[in-house]
Design an enzyme around this catalytic site. Sequence first.
Site, PDB file in Angstrom:
ATOM      1  N   CYS A  13     -49.046  31.351  28.958  1.00  0.00           N
ATOM      2  CA  CYS A  13     -49.935  32.902  28.938  1.00  0.00           C
ATOM      3  C   CYS A  13     -50.288  33.827  29.911  1.00  0.00           C
ATOM      4  O   CYS A  13     -49.817  34.687  30.123  1.00  0.00           O
ATOM      5  CB  CYS A  13     -51.050  32.710  27.591  1.00  0.00           C
ATOM      6  SG  CYS A  13     -50.907  32.451  26.074  1.00  0.00           S
TER       7      CYS A  13
ATOM      8  N   HIS B 279     -49.122  32.259  18.534  1.00  0.00           N
ATOM      9  CA  HIS B 279     -48.000  33.466  19.501  1.00  0.00           C
ATOM     10  C   HIS B 279     -47.165  31.630  19.506  1.00  0.00           C
ATOM     11  O   HIS B 279     -47.326  31.423  19.927  1.00  0.00           O
ATOM     12  CB  HIS B 279     -48.464  33.838  21.070  1.00  0.00           C
ATOM     13  CG  HIS B 279     -49.031  34.710  21.183  1.00  0.00           C
ATOM     14  ND1 HIS B 279     -50.047  35.276  22.048  1.00  0.00           N
ATOM     15  CD2 HIS B 279     -48.501  36.477  20.618  1.00  0.00           C
ATOM     16  CE1 HIS B 279     -50.610  36.799  21.627  1.00  0.00           C
ATOM     17  NE2 HIS B 279     -49.799  37.155  21.097  1.00  0.00           N
TER      18      HIS B 279
END
Length: 288
Positions: A279, A178
């Site tokens: 996150c 990511h």
Amino acid sequence: MSTPEAAVTAAPSRTAHHRHYLMCRPEYFTVNYSINPWMEPANPTDTAKAVAQWQKLYDLYVELGHDVELIDPLPGYPDMVYTANGGFVIDGRAYVPKFRFVERQGEAPAFADWFRAAGYDTIEPQEVNEGEGDFLLAGDVILAGTGFRSTGDSHREVGEVFGREVVTLNLVDPRFYHLDTAIAVLDPVVPEGEHPTIAYLPGAFDDASREILEERFPDAILVSDEDGAVFGLNSSSDGYNVIISPRAKGFEKQLRDRGYNPITVDLSELLLGGGGIKCCTLELRDAE
């Protein structure tokens, strides 16, 4: 009295800005499948430890004066703690995720319901995207990651949803699947038309993407692979206080040299699921 040399090398003054976040307590955290290189189902996990570590991050945000909302965790979705993947929010509009892997797809309706209940203009996606995991707001521009999770078509879609320029960046190292594992936006608020300071891991990107980053962010902090590998870049910043992994020692010094105040929080248990501080933190950018 300071010398002229000291004045030249003095770190710039930084300002902390009030932030609004969405988090999810990891009550059901475990690793029972593998959808990224960090996840090893054979290795034991400690849910109580994950909750305790997460609580320290939550408490720190509150202590720093930020507002933190909570979404209820769902049994059977251990990755829901990683709320950054739950959407992308600008000016009170929430673009909902469409997860690539079936193991996480049940999270999307829960996030969409939360946004609607909270009064956000909620946009259901057509394209595969994983929210603020792959979309980072850098000044007026959306940095968009692709290569492992979100697809290029979602970059077009997110640009249309928010009416902003989108800069596509190609991730090439599966450890950094990511965008928020390879780039940290250190200034969440900048004057219109200006670029914020960012930090990034050069080796996470292909040559073309590195050239784009070098051109647009010539003053960026370049982070070592050693610090990137402990998710040092998966951090959260209010413009002055930067919450980072305690193992990212080089990045910590780089931040201090630039006038930021690094604060360490250990989320080692949640790293077993391939997630860190950012996150676990979805930024809610409310309408002005």
